[in-house]
Design a protein around this motif. Structure first.
Motif, PDB file in Angstrom:
ATOM      1  N   THR A   1       0.839  -1.206   0.000  1.00 14.03           N
ATOM      2  CA  THR A   1       0.000   0.000   0.000  1.00 14.03           C
ATOM      3  C   THR A   1       0.869   1.248   0.000  1.00 14.03           C
ATOM      4  O   THR A   1       1.825   1.351   0.772  1.00 14.03           O
ATOM      5  N   THR A   2       0.531   2.205  -0.833  1.00 10.93           N
ATOM      6  CA  THR A   2       1.270   3.467  -0.905  1.00 10.93           C
ATOM      7  C   THR A   2       0.436   4.615  -0.359  1.00 10.93           C
ATOM      8  O   THR A   2      -0.796   4.513  -0.246  1.00 10.93           O
ATOM      9  N   GLY A   3       1.104   5.709  -0.045  1.00 12.01           N
ATOM     10  CA  GLY A   3       0.404   6.903   0.407  1.00 12.01           C
ATOM     11  C   GLY A   3      -0.535   7.441  -0.647  1.00 12.01           C
ATOM     12  O   GLY A   3      -1.614   7.967  -0.336  1.00 12.01           O
ATOM     13  N   GLU A   4      -0.137   7.306  -1.914  1.00 14.84           N
ATOM     14  CA  GLU A   4      -0.982   7.770  -3.004  1.00 14.84           C
ATOM     15  C   GLU A   4      -2.287   6.976  -3.052  1.00 14.84           C
ATOM     16  O   GLU A   4      -3.373   7.541  -3.252  1.00 14.84           O
ATOM     17  N   GLU A   5      -2.195   5.667  -2.841  1.00 10.79           N
ATOM     18  CA  GLU A   5      -3.409   4.841  -2.834  1.00 10.79           C
ATOM     19  C   GLU A   5      -4.312   5.194  -1.654  1.00 10.79           C
ATOM     20  O   GLU A   5      -5.538   5.237  -1.794  1.00 10.79           O
ATOM     21  N   ILE A   6      -3.715   5.441  -0.512  1.00 12.08           N
ATOM     22  CA  ILE A   6      -4.507   5.829   0.657  1.00 12.08           C
ATOM     23  C   ILE A   6      -5.242   7.135   0.378  1.00 12.08           C
ATOM     24  O   ILE A   6      -6.423   7.279   0.688  1.00 12.08           O
ATOM     25  N   GLY A   7      -4.536   8.077  -0.211  1.00 16.20           N
ATOM     26  CA  GLY A   7      -5.162   9.351  -0.535  1.00 16.20           C
ATOM     27  C   GLY A   7      -6.330   9.197  -1.491  1.00 16.20           C
ATOM     28  O   GLY A   7      -7.399   9.780  -1.277  1.00 16.20           O
ATOM     29  N   ARG A   8      -6.140   8.410  -2.540  1.00 20.29           N
ATOM     30  CA  ARG A   8      -7.222   8.201  -3.509  1.00 20.29           C
ATOM     31  C   ARG A   8      -8.432   7.559  -2.840  1.00 20.29           C
ATOM     32  O   ARG A   8      -9.571   7.947  -3.079  1.00 20.29           O
ATOM     33  N   ALA A   9      -8.174   6.570  -1.986  1.00 19.00           N
ATOM     34  CA  ALA A   9      -9.283   5.883  -1.320  1.00 19.00           C
ATOM     35  C   ALA A   9     -10.021   6.808  -0.361  1.00 19.00           C
ATOM     36  O   ALA A   9     -11.230   6.655  -0.144  1.00 19.00           O
ATOM     37  N   ALA A  10      -9.297   7.778   0.205  1.00 17.15           N
ATOM     38  CA  ALA A  10      -9.907   8.715   1.152  1.00 17.15           C
ATOM     39  C   ALA A  10     -10.473   9.950   0.464  1.00 17.15           C
ATOM     40  O   ALA A  10     -11.129  10.773   1.113  1.00 17.15           O
ATOM     41  N   GLY A  11     -10.182  10.102  -0.821  1.00 14.38           N
ATOM     42  CA  GLY A  11     -10.674  11.260  -1.554  1.00 14.38           C
ATOM     43  C   GLY A  11      -9.858  12.513  -1.316  1.00 14.38           C
ATOM     44  O   GLY A  11     -10.380  13.629  -1.438  1.00 14.38           O
ATOM     45  N   VAL A  12      -8.574  12.326  -0.967  1.00 18.37           N
ATOM     46  CA  VAL A  12      -7.687  13.469  -0.759  1.00 18.37           C
ATOM     47  C   VAL A  12      -6.392  13.217  -1.518  1.00 18.37           C
ATOM     48  O   VAL A  12      -6.149  12.119  -2.025  1.00 18.37           O
ATOM     49  N   SER A  13      -5.539  14.220  -1.568  1.00 12.88           N
ATOM     50  CA  SER A  13      -4.259  14.064  -2.250  1.00 12.88           C
ATOM     51  C   SER A  13      -3.258  13.357  -1.332  1.00 12.88           C
ATOM     52  O   SER A  13      -3.422  13.341  -0.107  1.00 12.88           O
ATOM     53  N   SER A  14      -2.225  12.788  -1.933  1.00 10.92           N
ATOM     54  CA  SER A  14      -1.173  12.170  -1.118  1.00 10.92           C
ATOM     55  C   SER A  14      -0.483  13.238  -0.277  1.00 10.92           C
ATOM     56  O   SER A  14      -0.021  12.954   0.839  1.00 10.92           O
ATOM     57  N   ARG A  15      -0.432  14.469  -0.789  1.00 13.16           N
ATOM     58  CA  ARG A  15       0.153  15.558  -0.012  1.00 13.16           C
ATOM     59  C   ARG A  15      -0.621  15.773   1.283  1.00 13.16           C
ATOM     60  O   ARG A  15      -0.034  16.030   2.336  1.00 13.16           O
ATOM     61  N   THR A  16      -1.952  15.666   1.204  1.00 16.87           N
ATOM     62  CA  THR A  16      -2.772  15.801   2.409  1.00 16.87           C
ATOM     63  C   THR A  16      -2.491  14.660   3.382  1.00 16.87           C
ATOM     64  O   THR A  16      -2.422  14.869   4.596  1.00 16.87           O
ATOM     65  N   VAL A  17      -2.344  13.451   2.859  1.00 18.03           N
ATOM     66  CA  VAL A  17      -2.031  12.301   3.722  1.00 18.03           C
ATOM     67  C   VAL A  17      -0.771  12.573   4.517  1.00 18.03           C
ATOM     68  O   VAL A  17      -0.728  12.415   5.749  1.00 18.03           O
TER      69      VAL A  17
END
Length: 207
Positions: free
Chosen positions: A41-57
């Motif tokens: 799992t990557t930060g980018e995937e977490i962001g997409r799943a949460a509806g936010v950018s990876s920068r926000t994560v």
């Protein structure tokens, strides 16, 4: 004279909205960790799943494992408040009657699945243990306030350690024995029973 310029751009997020974003990220991270593992799992995937950018994560969390902390820390404030209001002579498990009834602070199935993952994922285990470590002073302050004890009294710290260990042991016991792979159901009633039993055991050493 030139009129003063008003503030432009988006208004700042409220603390409530920030907390909601953290929780959305946490739930997304847990879902991905369960589905495909932490390593995949990557930060980018977490962001997409949460509806936010990876920068926000990464603005809210230093590592992908730490994304789960809002779910693990749910209920700490509720427990501390219940401890402060715990009447003398009342069994410890009954001090949390409001929490059982309102379903506030009780870990949900996603937390149970996450706790099961901590057995094999050292990074998640570290976050789980750190969350409990940080909860302990809050419990100690609540117990000291309840008993009208001075800051240098060691007893609230000992009681808080016992309570904290009981809560962690109960959640882990419930999570491990209700692994869906073993055909066991993860029910709220069973979790409440485990917590009540653990709290009653801890209360033998808390006055």
């Amino acid at each position: 004279m030139t009129a003063a310029r008003g503030r432009t751009g988006r208004p700042p997020l409220t603390e409530e909205r920030k907390a909601a974003i953290r929780l959305e990220i946490a739930r997304a991270a847990v879902g991905l960790f369960i589905a495909q593992g932490v390593g995949a799992t990557t930060g980018e995937e977490i962001g997409r799943a949460a509806g936010v950018s990876s920068r926000t994560v990464w603005r809210y969390f230093p590592t992908k494992e730490s994304c789960v902390r809002p779910l693990l820390s749910t209920g700490i404030d509720t427990i501390a408040a219940a401890l402060r209001e715990w009447p003398a002579g009342q069994p410890l498990d009954e001090a949390f009657d409001g929490m059982w009834a309102a379903d506030a602070g009780l870990p949900g199935p996603d937390v149970g699945a996450l706790v099961r993952l901590t057995r094999t994922e050292p990074g998640l285990r570290a976050v789980w243990l750190q969350t409990h470590d940080e909860a302990e002073p809050a419990f100690a302050r609540a117990l000291a306030e309840r008993g009208g004890l001075p800051d240098d009294d060691v007893r609230p710290a000992v009681w808080a350690a016992m309570l904290n260990a009981a809560l962690r042991a109960a959640v882990e016991h419930h999570a491990y024995r209700t692994d869906p792979r073993c055909g066991a159901a993860d029910t709220r009633a069973d979790l409440e029973t485990a917590l009540r039993t653990a709290l009653a055991a801890a209360a033998n050493g808390i006055s």
